[in-house]
Design an enzyme around this catalytic site. Structure first.
Site, PDB file in Angstrom:
ATOM      1  N   PRO A 139       5.646  61.302  71.911  1.00  0.00           N
ATOM      2  CA  PRO A 139       5.747  61.104  73.170  1.00  0.00           C
ATOM      3  C   PRO A 139       6.134  59.657  73.851  1.00  0.00           C
ATOM      4  O   PRO A 139       4.831  58.618  72.964  1.00  0.00           O
ATOM      5  CB  PRO A 139       4.582  61.673  74.326  1.00  0.00           C
ATOM      6  CG  PRO A 139       4.294  62.744  73.739  1.00  0.00           C
ATOM      7  CD  PRO A 139       4.053  62.319  72.277  1.00  0.00           C
ATOM      8  N   ASN A 140       6.779  59.638  73.969  1.00  0.00           N
ATOM      9  CA  ASN A 140       7.029  58.176  75.151  1.00  0.00           C
ATOM     10  C   ASN A 140       7.898  56.430  73.146  1.00  0.00           C
ATOM     11  O   ASN A 140       8.110  55.452  74.017  1.00  0.00           O
ATOM     12  CB  ASN A 140       5.596  56.983  75.445  1.00  0.00           C
ATOM     13  CG  ASN A 140       6.469  58.376  76.866  1.00  0.00           C
ATOM     14  OD1 ASN A 140       6.855  58.354  77.696  1.00  0.00           O
ATOM     15  ND2 ASN A 140       4.691  58.898  76.902  1.00  0.00           N
ATOM     16  N   ARG A 155       8.442  49.601  75.711  1.00  0.00           N
ATOM     17  CA  ARG A 155       7.550  49.744  76.658  1.00  0.00           C
ATOM     18  C   ARG A 155       6.522  48.904  76.007  1.00  0.00           C
ATOM     19  O   ARG A 155       6.269  49.317  74.781  1.00  0.00           O
ATOM     20  CB  ARG A 155       7.019  51.688  75.933  1.00  0.00           C
ATOM     21  CG  ARG A 155       6.107  52.073  76.656  1.00  0.00           C
ATOM     22  CD  ARG A 155       5.379  52.962  76.233  1.00  0.00           C
ATOM     23  NE  ARG A 155       4.220  53.731  76.766  1.00  0.00           N
ATOM     24  CZ  ARG A 155       3.251  54.313  76.139  1.00  0.00           C
ATOM     25  NH1 ARG A 155       3.786  55.123  74.600  1.00  0.00           N
ATOM     26  NH2 ARG A 155       2.274  54.820  76.474  1.00  0.00           N
ATOM     27  N   TYR A 180       2.756  47.162  71.884  1.00  0.00           N
ATOM     28  CA  TYR A 180       3.676  47.712  70.530  1.00  0.00           C
ATOM     29  C   TYR A 180       4.479  46.883  70.015  1.00  0.00           C
ATOM     30  O   TYR A 180       5.707  47.891  68.990  1.00  0.00           O
ATOM     31  CB  TYR A 180       4.072  49.023  71.126  1.00  0.00           C
ATOM     32  CG  TYR A 180       3.244  50.392  72.385  1.00  0.00           C
ATOM     33  CD1 TYR A 180       2.277  50.486  70.858  1.00  0.00           C
ATOM     34  CD2 TYR A 180       2.969  50.233  73.471  1.00  0.00           C
ATOM     35  CE1 TYR A 180       1.911  51.527  71.926  1.00  0.00           C
ATOM     36  CE2 TYR A 180       1.971  51.193  73.756  1.00  0.00           C
ATOM     37  CZ  TYR A 180       1.772  51.634  72.768  1.00  0.00           C
ATOM     38  OH  TYR A 180       0.492  52.570  73.617  1.00  0.00           O
ATOM     39  N   ASN A 229       2.657  60.268  64.023  1.00  0.00           N
ATOM     40  CA  ASN A 229       2.411  59.385  65.524  1.00  0.00           C
ATOM     41  C   ASN A 229       2.445  60.341  65.953  1.00  0.00           C
ATOM     42  O   ASN A 229       3.589  60.802  67.271  1.00  0.00           O
ATOM     43  CB  ASN A 229       3.144  58.171  65.260  1.00  0.00           C
ATOM     44  CG  ASN A 229       2.802  57.082  66.659  1.00  0.00           C
ATOM     45  OD1 ASN A 229       1.761  57.545  67.001  1.00  0.00           O
ATOM     46  ND2 ASN A 229       2.791  55.992  66.342  1.00  0.00           N
ATOM     47  N   ALA A 242       0.403  60.192  72.707  1.00  0.00           N
ATOM     48  CA  ALA A 242      -0.067  61.245  73.066  1.00  0.00           C
ATOM     49  C   ALA A 242      -0.785  62.575  73.177  1.00  0.00           C
ATOM     50  O   ALA A 242      -1.896  62.510  73.811  1.00  0.00           O
ATOM     51  CB  ALA A 242       0.207  61.105  74.751  1.00  0.00           C
ATOM     52  N   GLU A 274      -1.488  59.846  59.497  1.00  0.00           N
ATOM     53  CA  GLU A 274      -1.660  59.843  60.860  1.00  0.00           C
ATOM     54  C   GLU A 274      -1.498  58.287  60.832  1.00  0.00           C
ATOM     55  O   GLU A 274      -1.864  57.674  60.769  1.00  0.00           O
ATOM     56  CB  GLU A 274      -2.543  60.448  61.884  1.00  0.00           C
ATOM     57  CG  GLU A 274      -2.562  59.866  62.955  1.00  0.00           C
ATOM     58  CD  GLU A 274      -4.273  60.324  63.279  1.00  0.00           C
ATOM     59  OE1 GLU A 274      -4.345  60.171  64.531  1.00  0.00           O
ATOM     60  OE2 GLU A 274      -4.671  61.270  62.881  1.00  0.00           O
ATOM     61  N   HIS A 289      -0.608  54.956  63.746  1.00  0.00           N
ATOM     62  CA  HIS A 289      -0.968  54.642  64.877  1.00  0.00           C
ATOM     63  C   HIS A 289      -0.049  53.382  65.361  1.00  0.00           C
ATOM     64  O   HIS A 289      -0.947  52.252  64.254  1.00  0.00           O
ATOM     65  CB  HIS A 289      -2.453  54.605  66.017  1.00  0.00           C
ATOM     66  CG  HIS A 289      -2.480  55.977  66.281  1.00  0.00           C
ATOM     67  ND1 HIS A 289      -2.155  56.919  66.927  1.00  0.00           N
ATOM     68  CD2 HIS A 289      -3.305  56.830  65.132  1.00  0.00           C
ATOM     69  CE1 HIS A 289      -3.235  58.408  67.187  1.00  0.00           C
ATOM     70  NE2 HIS A 289      -3.280  58.208  65.925  1.00  0.00           N
ATOM     71  N   ARG A 313      -7.962  50.017  71.585  1.00  0.00           N
ATOM     72  CA  ARG A 313      -7.642  50.016  72.817  1.00  0.00           C
ATOM     73  C   ARG A 313      -9.194  49.930  73.674  1.00  0.00           C
ATOM     74  O   ARG A 313     -10.280  50.270  73.776  1.00  0.00           O
ATOM     75  CB  ARG A 313      -6.937  50.930  73.189  1.00  0.00           C
ATOM     76  CG  ARG A 313      -5.651  50.672  72.135  1.00  0.00           C
ATOM     77  CD  ARG A 313      -4.429  50.346  72.101  1.00  0.00           C
ATOM     78  NE  ARG A 313      -4.418  50.107  73.710  1.00  0.00           N
ATOM     79  CZ  ARG A 313      -2.971  51.006  73.979  1.00  0.00           C
ATOM     80  NH1 ARG A 313      -2.423  51.294  72.983  1.00  0.00           N
ATOM     81  NH2 ARG A 313      -2.802  50.932  75.153  1.00  0.00           N
TER      82      ARG A 313
END
Length: 154
Positions: free
Chosen positions: A12-13, A20, A25, A76, A79, A100, A102, A109
């Site tokens: 998502p996103n 964004r 990012y 990736n 969310a 995976e 990110h 974070r």
């Protein structure tokens, strides 16, 4: 002979990558990510399936396609990392390496809930915090594994 297929899947996103929260990012887009992944896949003789979705069922469908015989999966989960149990179950059914990725370092974070990804339980390895360059490294790692050179000595 058909080339083995590598799946690069984005949650998502990530369709808004570059727009964004660029302070987190970066300014590069998902199209930029695809270009770098395609270059790595081509160099390794792998076909590439590159997808992004905001819908959990689409991600699960692609994982079912990759379940048997894929060269590997770079995911990736975005969310989905924190609430995507159906995606975790689908990943666990896959018989290939899973990396995976990110873009940000999820362990640095501010939000505590971002630090723990469910998907890690199914991943062969994790790349976090290297920006979009982490994708190319993940593709290269899967190519390295396919060449029979193991995983630890990269």
């Amino acid at each position: 002979m058909t080339q083995p297929t590598l799946f690069v899947l984005n949650g998502p996103n990530l369709d808004l990558l570059g727009q964004r929260e660029p302070d987190i990012y970066g300014h590069q887009t998902l199209a930029d990510v695809e270009v770098s992944c395609r270059a790595e896949a081509d160099a390794a003789g792998l076909a590439l399936r590159f997808h992004q979705t905001n819908a959990e069922h689409e991600m699960i469908g692609w994982l079912h396609e990759a379940r048997v015989g894929a060269a590997g999966i770079v995911i990736n989960p975005a969310a989905f990392s924190y609430a995507g149990y159906p995606i975790l179950d689908a990943l666990k059914m896959c018989d290939c390496p899973i990396v995976e990725v990110h873009i940000s370092n999820i362990h640095r974070r501010d939000e505590a809930w971002r630090k723990d990804s469910l998907m890690t339980a199914a991943a062969t390895g994790i790349i976090s915090g290297l920006g979009i360059h982490g994708y190319a490294l993940a593709v290269r790692h899967i190519a390295h594994l396919r060449a029979g050179r193991g995983g630890a000595e990269l």
